[in-house]
Design a protein around this motif. Structure first.
Motif, mmCIF file in Angstrom:
data_model
loop_
_atom_site.group_PDB
_atom_site.id
_atom_site.type_symbol
_atom_site.label_atom_id
_atom_site.label_comp_id
_atom_site.label_asym_id
_atom_site.label_seq_id
_atom_site.Cartn_x
_atom_site.Cartn_y
_atom_site.Cartn_z
ATOM 1 N N ASN A 1 9.576 -81.605 -19.655
ATOM 2 C CA ASN A 1 8.417 -81.200 -20.457
ATOM 3 C C ASN A 1 8.900 -80.124 -21.422
ATOM 4 O O ASN A 1 9.432 -79.094 -20.986
ATOM 5 N N THR A 2 8.717 -80.346 -22.710
ATOM 6 C CA THR A 2 9.331 -79.453 -23.693
ATOM 7 C C THR A 2 8.420 -79.211 -24.886
ATOM 8 O O THR A 2 7.554 -80.026 -25.197
ATOM 9 N N ASN A 3 8.653 -78.092 -25.576
ATOM 10 C CA ASN A 3 7.945 -77.852 -26.833
ATOM 11 C C ASN A 3 8.633 -78.566 -27.997
ATOM 12 O O ASN A 3 8.155 -78.531 -29.122
ATOM 13 N N GLY A 4 9.772 -79.187 -27.739
ATOM 14 C CA GLY A 4 10.429 -79.983 -28.774
ATOM 15 C C GLY A 4 11.172 -79.183 -29.823
ATOM 16 O O GLY A 4 11.573 -79.715 -30.859
ATOM 17 N N SER B 1 8.433 -85.291 -22.357
ATOM 18 C CA SER B 1 7.051 -85.110 -22.791
ATOM 19 C C SER B 1 7.037 -83.905 -23.724
ATOM 20 O O SER B 1 7.433 -82.808 -23.334
ATOM 21 N N ILE B 2 6.645 -84.144 -24.968
ATOM 22 C CA ILE B 2 6.750 -83.126 -26.016
ATOM 23 C C ILE B 2 5.356 -82.619 -26.374
ATOM 24 O O ILE B 2 4.433 -83.411 -26.605
ATOM 25 N N SER B 3 5.208 -81.302 -26.422
ATOM 26 C CA SER B 3 3.921 -80.709 -26.789
ATOM 27 C C SER B 3 3.726 -80.795 -28.297
ATOM 28 O O SER B 3 4.272 -79.985 -29.042
ATOM 29 N N LEU B 4 2.970 -81.787 -28.718
ATOM 30 C CA LEU B 4 2.662 -81.929 -30.149
ATOM 31 C C LEU B 4 1.742 -80.786 -30.584
ATOM 32 O O LEU B 4 1.915 -80.199 -31.649
ATOM 33 N N ASN B 5 0.772 -80.503 -29.730
ATOM 34 C CA ASN B 5 -0.135 -79.350 -29.884
ATOM 35 C C ASN B 5 -1.118 -79.417 -31.054
ATOM 36 O O ASN B 5 -2.225 -78.898 -30.958
ATOM 37 N N ALA B 6 -0.712 -79.978 -32.175
ATOM 38 C CA ALA B 6 -1.580 -79.978 -33.357
ATOM 39 C C ALA B 6 -1.078 -81.038 -34.340
ATOM 40 O O ALA B 6 0.094 -81.392 -34.318
ATOM 41 N N PRO B 7 -1.977 -81.525 -35.210
ATOM 42 C CA PRO B 7 -1.579 -82.601 -36.118
ATOM 43 C C PRO B 7 -0.989 -82.147 -37.455
ATOM 44 O O PRO B 7 -0.635 -82.980 -38.274
ATOM 45 N N ASP B 8 -0.907 -80.861 -37.694
ATOM 46 C CA ASP B 8 -0.307 -80.415 -38.961
ATOM 47 C C ASP B 8 0.338 -79.040 -38.786
ATOM 48 O O ASP B 8 0.052 -78.321 -37.837
ATOM 49 N N LYS C 1 6.840 -89.127 -24.735
ATOM 50 C CA LYS C 1 5.389 -88.984 -24.895
ATOM 51 C C LYS C 1 5.088 -87.672 -25.605
ATOM 52 O O LYS C 1 5.838 -86.703 -25.467
ATOM 53 N N PHE C 2 3.980 -87.674 -26.318
ATOM 54 C CA PHE C 2 3.439 -86.446 -26.892
ATOM 55 C C PHE C 2 2.258 -86.007 -26.032
ATOM 56 O O PHE C 2 1.590 -86.837 -25.405
ATOM 57 N N SER C 3 1.978 -84.703 -26.046
ATOM 58 C CA SER C 3 0.714 -84.256 -25.456
ATOM 59 C C SER C 3 0.036 -83.256 -26.384
ATOM 60 O O SER C 3 0.701 -82.552 -27.156
#
Length: 201
Positions: free
Chosen positions: A102-105, A127-134, A169-171
């Protein structure tokens, strides 16, 4: 030192808490709310555990009892990418259990090089923390020390992982709006990566 919880279990997963270091200060971070996840015990460590210490703790567990092993804990595991790889290699020598990170990428920025390819031999899933779309919202929510370039670096890391690993995966956490979650799905779909929406406990 304090009793260090290097390994902890949640349901069928065995988690490895390998570092407390992280280049982000996410607004929703569980670290700000307590010392543990489920019944993990205290996840703050008095020192960063050595590879040997982590291997030693594995002797207390039977890997047959678990579905997967996850590098996670109270920090960004890929800050210690070389240790993650060594420990994953050690695990794979014992068992063919699934190993996930699990990573912030942001590990390319942390290590100033392409890092997804380094994970390809021993890590099955990220599993990458996308966190936001922009970019703008990402920086507001994630507050990375690397600033503006972080969002694009995370997306590049994700698409590199897609090339080199079996599963990516993104989360996002549902503290962002429905509209922002929809936009996050668009980004994930464009990269051909599945998105999970996590509920803020």
């Amino acid at each position: 030192g304090i009793n260090m919880n290097i390994l902890y279990t949640i349901e069928d997963s065995l988690y490895i808490n390998i570092t407390n270091l992280c280049p982000c200060k996410c607004t929703f971070c569980i670290r700000d709310e307590g010392d543990e996840v489920a019944s993990s015990g205290n996840l703050w460590m008095d020192h960063e555990p050595s590879i040997e210490e982590v291997k030693d703790v594995f002797n207390n567990y039977s890997l047959d009892e678990f579905e997967e092993i996850v590098f996670c804990g109270y920090g960004e595991p890929l800050v210690r990418i070389n240790e993650v790889i060594e420990i994953a290699k050690f695990i794979k020598n014992k068992s063919d259990i699934k190993v996930r990170v699990n990573t912030n990428g942001l590990s390319d920025l942390i290590h100033k090089k392409d890092t997804a390819i380094m994970l390809s031999d021993f890590i099955d899933s990220v599993s990458i923390s996308l966190n936001a779309p922009d970019k703008k919202l990402y920086n507001e929510v994630t507050r990375p020390v690397f600033g503006e370039k972080s969002f694009d670096a995370m997306l590049k890391f994700a698409s590199d992982c897609k090339k080199h690993l079996k599963e990516v995966k993104f989360s996002v956490v549902d503290t962002i709006s429905k509209e922002q979650i929809e936009k996050s799905y668009d980004i994930a779909n464009n990269l051909g990566i599945e998105l999970r929406v996590r509920h803020k406990e």
